[in-house]
Design a protein around this motif. Structure first.
Motif, mmCIF file in Angstrom:
data_model
loop_
_atom_site.group_PDB
_atom_site.id
_atom_site.type_symbol
_atom_site.label_atom_id
_atom_site.label_comp_id
_atom_site.label_asym_id
_atom_site.label_seq_id
_atom_site.Cartn_x
_atom_site.Cartn_y
_atom_site.Cartn_z
ATOM 1 N N VAL A 56 28.366 44.628 42.187
ATOM 2 C CA VAL A 56 28.870 43.494 42.973
ATOM 3 C C VAL A 56 29.541 42.471 42.055
ATOM 4 O O VAL A 56 30.596 41.925 42.380
ATOM 5 N N ARG A 57 28.948 42.233 40.904
ATOM 6 C CA ARG A 57 29.543 41.286 39.953
ATOM 7 C C ARG A 57 30.900 41.783 39.460
ATOM 8 O O ARG A 57 31.845 40.997 39.321
ATOM 9 N N ASP A 95 33.432 41.175 42.147
ATOM 10 C CA ASP A 95 33.776 39.755 42.164
ATOM 11 C C ASP A 95 34.745 39.408 41.042
ATOM 12 O O ASP A 95 35.676 38.608 41.220
ATOM 13 N N ASP A 96 34.569 40.032 39.875
ATOM 14 C CA ASP A 96 35.440 39.766 38.722
ATOM 15 C C ASP A 96 36.721 40.592 38.749
ATOM 16 O O ASP A 96 37.509 40.556 37.802
ATOM 17 N N ASN A 97 36.914 41.364 39.822
ATOM 18 C CA ASN A 97 38.095 42.220 39.996
ATOM 19 C C ASN A 97 38.173 43.308 38.932
ATOM 20 O O ASN A 97 39.260 43.820 38.634
ATOM 21 N N GLY A 100 27.422 36.152 49.128
ATOM 22 C CA GLY A 100 28.687 35.620 48.644
ATOM 23 C C GLY A 100 29.716 35.584 49.741
ATOM 24 O O GLY A 100 30.000 36.622 50.365
ATOM 25 N N MET A 124 32.802 35.262 49.465
ATOM 26 C CA MET A 124 34.086 35.866 49.082
ATOM 27 C C MET A 124 34.134 37.357 49.360
ATOM 28 O O MET A 124 35.180 37.979 49.217
ATOM 29 N N PHE A 125 33.002 37.932 49.810
ATOM 30 C CA PHE A 125 32.946 39.380 50.017
ATOM 31 C C PHE A 125 33.086 39.760 51.484
ATOM 32 O O PHE A 125 32.569 39.076 52.373
ATOM 33 N N ARG A 166 36.336 42.207 47.813
ATOM 34 C CA ARG A 166 36.729 40.810 47.956
ATOM 35 C C ARG A 166 37.598 40.627 49.202
ATOM 36 O O ARG A 166 38.425 41.472 49.516
ATOM 37 N N ARG A 167 37.390 39.492 49.889
ATOM 38 C CA ARG A 167 38.179 39.225 51.091
ATOM 39 C C ARG A 167 39.656 39.042 50.770
ATOM 40 O O ARG A 167 40.516 39.295 51.623
ATOM 41 N N LYS A 185 41.316 40.723 48.593
ATOM 42 C CA LYS A 185 41.848 41.930 47.971
ATOM 43 C C LYS A 185 43.040 42.441 48.764
ATOM 44 O O LYS A 185 42.988 42.588 49.987
#
Length: 301
Positions: A136-137, A140-142, A155, A157-158, A273-274, A276
């Motif tokens: 997951v991390r 988040d960091d792409n 989160g 953002m997900f 990520r939303r 993305k």
């Protein structure tokens, strides 16, 4: 200098090849004045004479011969670029970075990835394994595009899409006498082989074993691989809790397999990520992964 007109370059090369403006015009279905106009426009742009007449034959000048040496490479590079872009409309081309746990990677993804590779040979999927928190991390960091992880995931953002419940079962060496459903109390009486500490799976199984006032269990072994756990159980070194999807037909022939009471499971979901950007490569990969929601493990025997 303005960009060279590729059509004019092709016309010039054809005139040089055929040695005639009229022959080039006939080949291209144009008039001779149109062919002459294209060559003159190219000469004006480059500031040199490209074609010289020797009798009734058109021959490239010294500068024209220099240009001809590059025309083939220019045309080849152009065709390669056009073909590369065209493949996007015909199939899927691109790279997708997927992260998941070792068990889904080993026991669920191989046929799915093989099917994707068959349908979209130009799709490049890389797979990284790790625990859910690390996956997951990385999303988040792409560093990863998609995570196939166990819930919960927090989160805003997900975008999280639940897929399937991964059920756990008890396994023991062949010929072991076990009740039809196995409780934590029953397992606590046997040597146990569990997952290594720190893994989400170990936390989940520890909580199940300690439920209803049970005491903490000290395993005889703690391993990071479900395949290794199955092998240790098969040779009689203990019992274990494993995901049912990790069992194959030959495992069920050499192990005693029982459902748990109360049931133990964890839910897996897709995480990205939303923000993305969903190109076609990513869309096709997501669609394939979502078919995992319809899969069911083999029934217990």
């Amino acid at each position: 200098m303005a960009t060279l007109n590729l059509d004019y370059l092709k016309t010039f090369a054809l005139v040089a090849e055929l040695g005639s403006f009229s022959a080039a015009a006939e080949r291209l279905g144009l008039t001779q004045p149109a062919i002459s106009l294209q060559v003159r426009a190219l000469e004006k742009q480059l500031g040199v004479r490209l074609v010289e007449r020797v009798g009734r034959t058109a021959r490239p000048s010294a500068a024209g011969a220099e240009l001809l040496a590059h025309v083939g490479r220019i045309e080849a590079a152009t065709n390669e670029a056009v073909d590369a872009v065209a493949r996007h409309s015909k199939g899927v081309l691109g790279r997708v970075r997927l992260g998941t746990g070792a068990t889904p990677c080993a026991f669920m993804l191989p046929p799915l990835l093989a099917d994707l590779n068959c349908r979209f040979p130009d799709l490049d999927i890389t797979v990284a394994t790790g625990n859910s928190a690390d996956i997951v991390r990385a999303v988040d960091d792409n560093l990863l595009d998609i995570g196939l992880v166990s819930l919960p995931v927090s989160g805003r953002m997900f975008e999280v899409t639940p897929l399937f419940d991964e059920r756990f079962v008890a396994i023991a060496p062949a010929e072991t006498s076990l009740p039809d459903t196995v409780t934590a109390e029953t397992l606590a009486q046997r040597p146990l082989i569990l997952y290594e500490p720190g893994a989400n799976t170990r936390r989940l199984t520890d909580e199940w074993l300690a439920a209803d006032g049970g005491t903490a269990v000290k395993p005889v072994m703690a391993l990071g691989s479900v395949a290794a756990i199955k092998e240790m159980v098969a040779v009689g070194l203990g019992a274990a809790l494993v995901p049912e999807i990790a069992l194959r037909a030959h495992d069920r022939e050499r192990l005693v397999v029982r459902p748990l009471s109360p049931p133990l499971s964890r839910r897996f979901a897709l995480v990205l990520r939303r923000d993305k950007r969903l190109d076609r490569a990513l869309r096709e990969t997501l669609a394939a992964l979502k078919t995992l929601a319809a899969l069911e493990p083999e029934p217990l025997i």
